[in-house]
Design an enzyme around this catalytic site. Sequence first.
Site, PDB file in Angstrom:
ATOM      1  N   SER A   2       0.871  -1.186   0.000  1.00 26.39           N
ATOM      2  CA  SER A   2       0.000   0.000   0.000  1.00 26.39           C
ATOM      3  C   SER A   2       0.902   1.228   0.000  1.00 26.39           C
ATOM      4  O   SER A   2       2.083   1.137   0.377  1.00 26.39           O
ATOM      5  CB  SER A   2      -0.858   0.004   1.268  1.00 26.39           C
ATOM      6  OG  SER A   2      -1.421   1.277   1.496  1.00 26.39           O
ATOM      7  N   TYR A  19      -2.608  -1.422  10.300  1.00 26.59           N
ATOM      8  CA  TYR A  19      -2.515  -1.571   8.843  1.00 26.59           C
ATOM      9  C   TYR A  19      -1.172  -1.028   8.332  1.00 26.59           C
ATOM     10  O   TYR A  19      -0.452  -1.701   7.584  1.00 26.59           O
ATOM     11  CB  TYR A  19      -3.683  -0.821   8.192  1.00 26.59           C
ATOM     12  CG  TYR A  19      -3.779  -0.928   6.695  1.00 26.59           C
ATOM     13  CD1 TYR A  19      -4.415  -2.009   6.093  1.00 26.59           C
ATOM     14  CD2 TYR A  19      -3.259   0.066   5.863  1.00 26.59           C
ATOM     15  CE1 TYR A  19      -4.521  -2.099   4.709  1.00 26.59           C
ATOM     16  CE2 TYR A  19      -3.364  -0.011   4.479  1.00 26.59           C
ATOM     17  CZ  TYR A  19      -3.999  -1.098   3.908  1.00 26.59           C
ATOM     18  OH  TYR A  19      -4.105  -1.185   2.542  1.00 26.59           O
TER      19      TYR A  19
END
Length: 261
Positions: free
Chosen positions: A145, A158
Amino acid sequence: MYTDLNGKVAVVTGGSKGIGHAIAKRFGQEKMSVVINYHSDKAGAESAAKSVTDEGGKAAIVQADISTEEGAKALLDAAVENFGGMDIWINNAGMEIKSPTHELSLDDWNKVTAVDQTGVFLGSKVALDYFVKNNKKGNIINMSSVHEAIPWPTFASYAAAKGSVKLFTKTIAMEYANQNVRVNAIGPGAINTPINAEKFADKKQYDKTVSMVPMNRIGTPEEVAAGAAWLASDESSYVTGITLFIDGGMTLYPAFKDGEG
Ligand code: NAD
């Protein structure tokens, strides 16, 4: 299209929706055989499988929890049993939980890291073991990401997991580079998938996200799948250990866009 992908076998974790679904479909267009993993959304996996076969590829769907060793092994077994082997492994499955960090429960931390971090390790381990023991050319792609690079307050689990994926990818890329295995990551920015559905339904949040993208728009799952196809193909044969950001420029420090600072 990449002709060398024709007939290759891929495993895609978390392939029932979003980016994983788009990668499966793209691999169908490349005439590949795809093991589509799903966790709970069987209908989504069936729909992804149909899009693969509609495009001329082959597909098998497999229920498995990628945060377990048995889950990862079941996917490899399905590839070998259904399609005679495995060439490309995509660790795509992911999840996120929003919480101020001082209120984040250990349970929620463990849930996110089990999929986003441990799941990438377990999938990679099974794939590497198969490539090494069969002396086979291999290719692993990990879905990271932009948050492997950009801190993300209230999403600490995350961001921590994606930061881990970044260095895990580089480490195993180096470890297996001389054994004909390439390992790369993809760092999507803001992509229109179910993970963002709630956020993007709120116009204020949608506009705020778009304002953080120099190209001024949200990306599509197909644009991420195009990067996965390139990394899977021999067109990227001299590329290993990178994160390919597919983010409309989100990692370019857009706050500096007017030349101030
Ligand atoms: P999504 O929620 O649409 O899909 C995630 C998939 O992972 C689902 O199919 C889900 O069932 C699966 N999954 C979750 N836990 C699992 C488990 N234990 N075992 C097997 N599968 C499991 O999200 P998406 O946007 O398509 O995300 C795909 C990947 O891309 C994730 O790793 C995500 O972190 C990453 N990513 C997405 C964006 C974005 O903007 N959409 C941005 C950066 C990174």
